[in-house]
Design an enzyme around this catalytic site. Structure first.
Site, PDB file in Angstrom:
ATOM      1  N   SER A 253     -13.628   1.262   1.757  1.00 56.31           N
ATOM      2  CA  SER A 253     -12.555   1.598   2.490  1.00 56.31           C
ATOM      3  C   SER A 253     -11.546   0.928   1.363  1.00 56.31           C
ATOM      4  CB  SER A 253     -12.775   0.331   3.665  1.00 56.31           C
ATOM      5  OG  SER A 253     -12.446  -0.831   3.104  1.00 56.31           O
ATOM      6  N   LYS A 254     -10.274   1.079   1.863  1.00 52.40           N
ATOM      7  CA  LYS A 254      -9.164   0.826   0.745  1.00 52.40           C
ATOM      8  C   LYS A 254      -9.376  -0.496   0.120  1.00 52.40           C
ATOM      9  CE  LYS A 254      -5.782   3.954   2.394  1.00 52.40           C
ATOM     10  NZ  LYS A 254      -5.949   4.100   3.750  1.00 52.40           N
ATOM     11  N   ARG A 255      -9.932  -1.547   0.844  1.00 51.54           N
ATOM     12  CA  ARG A 255     -10.165  -2.839   0.017  1.00 51.54           C
ATOM     13  C   ARG A 255     -10.891  -2.582  -1.134  1.00 51.54           C
ATOM     14  NH1 ARG A 255     -14.295  -5.378   2.367  1.00 51.54           N
ATOM     15  NH2 ARG A 255     -14.542  -3.813   3.906  1.00 51.54           N
TER      16      ARG A 255
END
Ligand code: GLU
Length: 488
Positions: A253-255
Site C-alpha cells: 500500500s502507499k505506506r
C-alpha cells in the site's frame, strides 16, 4: 473439451491509478494469451458511480501501453452495458434464482456491504451466513410490495444445501459449503449492478475461458460460480495470482512508497525493467533465470507455474533490474527514453535526432554503465548535454585545492590545443606528459580536469569524456573554470 482458443481479460476499476498489483495481473493475462495463441481483452469496470473516477481511465490505458501491455479487444466499458446486467438480473428473478429485497441498504449493511468490497482478504474467515428477511417473503407479499412501488434490490438466492466448487489453476480445486455464502446483491435498487453480477454477465458474454486475477478475489469466486450456473453457463477456469506484499509482509500500500505504475515511469524506470521485475512477482520460470525478455516470458509462462505464496515487492531488486536494462538494452531502444528525460529537463537538442545521432549514441553508451535511473542523464550527466551545469561543491573542495593547479591547467590547455588529433590517446599523452614534466601525479590533473569539464568527481573515464565533449568545449570549460579553481 473444446479446442477453443483461450480468451482472457484484464478488468480494472478506475477507482485509482494503475497499481503494481493490477499491472502484474494484466501482464500475466497478456503472457497467458500470447503463450496459448489466445485473445486478451481489456474491460473497464466502471459501474460503481461513487468510487469511479472516469478521468483516470486514460491514465490506466497509457500506463498499460507504457509497459508494453497491448490488448486485442476493447476497452469495453461496463457503464455502456447496463441493460445487459439488468436483463440478466430480471431473468434470474423470473427463474426463481433471485428475489427482490426491499430492505434499505442502511438497514441491512451486513452481507451487502461485505459483498461490495472487492478487497476481501483471501485469508478472511468464512463469514457466517446471514440471510435477508426478504428471502422468506411470500410471492403475494413480494408482488404487492412491488405494486406499491417500493424500491428493491435483487438478491441471489443461494441454495441452502450442498457446496460450490471450482477449479483454480494456481490454488487447485476449491470447495465452499453453500451455507457459508450469503444471499448477495446482484442489482441495487438504483438499477446499477454489483461487481458480482456485471463481472459474470460480461465474462459469459465475452466468451472468457480463463479468469486470471488477484487472489483477493478467491472469496468472490464461489458466488460467481453459482451465478454462472444459474445463468446456464459453464464457469471458466480460474487462476488466482498471489497478492503483492510490502517488505513488512503486509499488503502493498502507499505506506510502502509508490504503488502506481505511473510513479515508477516518472521516476525513470525503464518499462522493460519494470516488466521483468513484475513478472517475477508470483511467477518463476522454474530455474534461476532472472533476466527475461518479452519473448522468453511468453514462451515460458504458464498458470500452473504461478506461485501460491504471496510475493514481496523489493525496491532494491527493481533498481537492480533497471541498472541491468540500462546497460543491456540495444542503444537505439534506449535513446528514445533518454530523449524523453532530456526533453523533460529542457536540454534536448533536435540535431541529436539528425546529424548528431551518432554522437548521442556514443555519449549515452559512455554514460550508461553509471546510470541507475533515466533521470541520471539529465542530472549528474547534465554537463554532457548542456553548458549550463554547476560544479559539485564536495568535488571542487576535494579536487581543486592544490595551489599549483591554475598554472598547470593553463599549460594543459596549451598542450591539448596542440594535440595532433582529438582522440583518447592524444588527450591522455598530453596530460601525462605534462604531469611528468611538472613532477605531479597524473591523478591530480585528471581529477581537477574532470570537475572542470563535467562538474563532478564521479563520471566516466576522463579521456573518453574529453573525446565525446570535443576539443573546443573541453578547452573552453577548463579556461572558464580557472578563476574558480584559483579561489578555491
Ligand atoms: N474490477 C475488478 C478489480 O479491479 C476485477 C476483478 C476481476 O478480474 O474479476 O478488482
Amino acid at each position: 473439451m473444446t479446442n477453443e482458443k483461450p480468451r482472457v481479460r484484464f478488468a480494472p476499476s478506475p477507482t485509482g491509478y494503475l497499481h503494481v498489483g493490477g499491472a502484474r495481473t494484466a501482464l500475466f493475462n497478456l503472457l497467458f494469451a500470447r503463450n496459448t495463441g489466445g485473445t486478451f481483452l481489456l474491460r473497464i469496470e466502471d459501474t460503481d458511480v461513487e468510487r469511479n473516477r472516469p478521468e483516470l481511465v486514460q491514465g490506466i490505458l497509457d500506463d498499460l501501453k507504457w509497459l508494453g501491455i497491448h490488448w486485442d479487444e476493447g476497452p469495453y466499458f461496463q457503464s455502456e452495458r447496463l441493460d445487459l446486467y439488468r436483463e440478466a438480473a430480471q431473468r434470474l428473478l423470473v427463474a426463481g434464482s433471485a428475489y427482490p429485497c426491499f430492505c434499505a441498504p442502511s438497514q441491512y449493511a451486513g452481507p451487502e456491504a461485505r459483498e461490495e468490497s472487492e478487497e476481501t482478504e483471501e485469508e478472511a474467515a468464512p463469514m457466517a451466513r446471514q440471510s435477508c428477511p426478504c428471502r422468506h417473503l411470500s410471492m403475494a407479499d413480494r408482488e404487492s410490495k412491488i405494486r406499491e412501488g417500493l424500491p428493491y434490490a435483487i438478491r441471489f438466492h443461494v441454495p441452502e444445501e450442498g457446496s460450490t466448487s471450482f477449479q483454480d489453476e494456481v490454488f487447485g480445486q476449491r470447495e465452499v459449503a453453500n451455507s457459508e455464502i450469503e444471499d448477495f446483491v446482484l442489482l441495487r435498487s438504483t438499477g446499477l449492478p454489483t461487481y458480482q453480477l456485471s463481472v459474470v454477465v460480461d465474462d459469459i458474454a465475452m466468451g472468457i475461458t480463463h479468469v486470471v486475477r488477484g487472489a483477493d478475489h478467491l472469496s468472490n469466486t464461489p458466488k460467481q460460480v453459482l451465478l454462472y450456473r444459474a445463468l446456464g453457463a459453464k464457469p471458466p477456469i480460474f487462476g488466482h495470482v498471489p497478492l503483492i506484499l510490502g517488505p513488512d509482509r503486509t499488503r502493498l500500500s502507499k505506506r510502502h512508497g509508490a504503488t502506481s505504475v505511473g510513479a515508477y515511469a516518472e521516476e525513470g524506470f525503464l518499462p522493460e525493467a519494470f516488466r521483468n521485475f513484475l513478472v517475477l512477482l508470483g511467477w518463476s520460470p522454474g530455474d534461476d533465470t532472472e533476466l527475461l525478455d518479452s519473448d522468453e516470458m511468453v514462451r515460458r509462462f504458464s498458470l500452473p507455474s504461478v506461485s501460491r505464496t504471496n510475493a514481496v515487492f523489493d525496491r532494491a531488486k527493481l533498481e537492480w533490474f533497471n541498472v541491468q536494462y540500462l546497460q543491456k538494452l540495444p542503444i537505439e531502444r534506449l535513446l528514445p527514453y533518454v530523449e524523453k528525460a532530456l526533453r523533460d529537463a529542457g536540454i534536448w537538442r533536435e540535431e541529436w535526432n539528425g546529424s548528431e545521432r551518432a554522437w548521442l549514441a556514443r555519449t549515452v553508451d559512455l554514460l550508461r554503465p553509471r546510470t541507475r535511473l533515466l533521470g541520471d542523464f539529465a542530472t549528474w550527466a547534465r554537463a554532457f548535454f548542456t553548458d549550463d551545469f554547476d560544479y559539485d561543491e564536495a568535488a571542487r573542495a576535494k579536487f581543486w585545492k592544490d595551489e599549483r593547479l591554475p598554472g598547470m591547467l593553463e599549460k594543459l590547455v596549451t598542450a591539448l590545443e596542440a594535440a595532433p588529433e582529438w582522440d583518447h590517446d592524444n588527450c591522455e599523452k598530453a596530460l601525462r606528459d605534462l604531469a611528468a614534466a611538472e613532477g605531479v601525479k597524473a591523478g591530480l590533473l585528471i581529477n581537477a580536469t574532470r570537475v572542470a569539464i563535467v562538474g563532478r568527481a564521479v563520471a566516466p573515464p576522463l579521456f573518453e569524456t574529453m573525446v565525446v565533449l570535443g576539443r573546443e568545449r573541453v578547452l573552453r570549460r577548463i579556461r572558464q573554470a580557472l578563476p574558480a579553481i584559483a579561489t578555491q
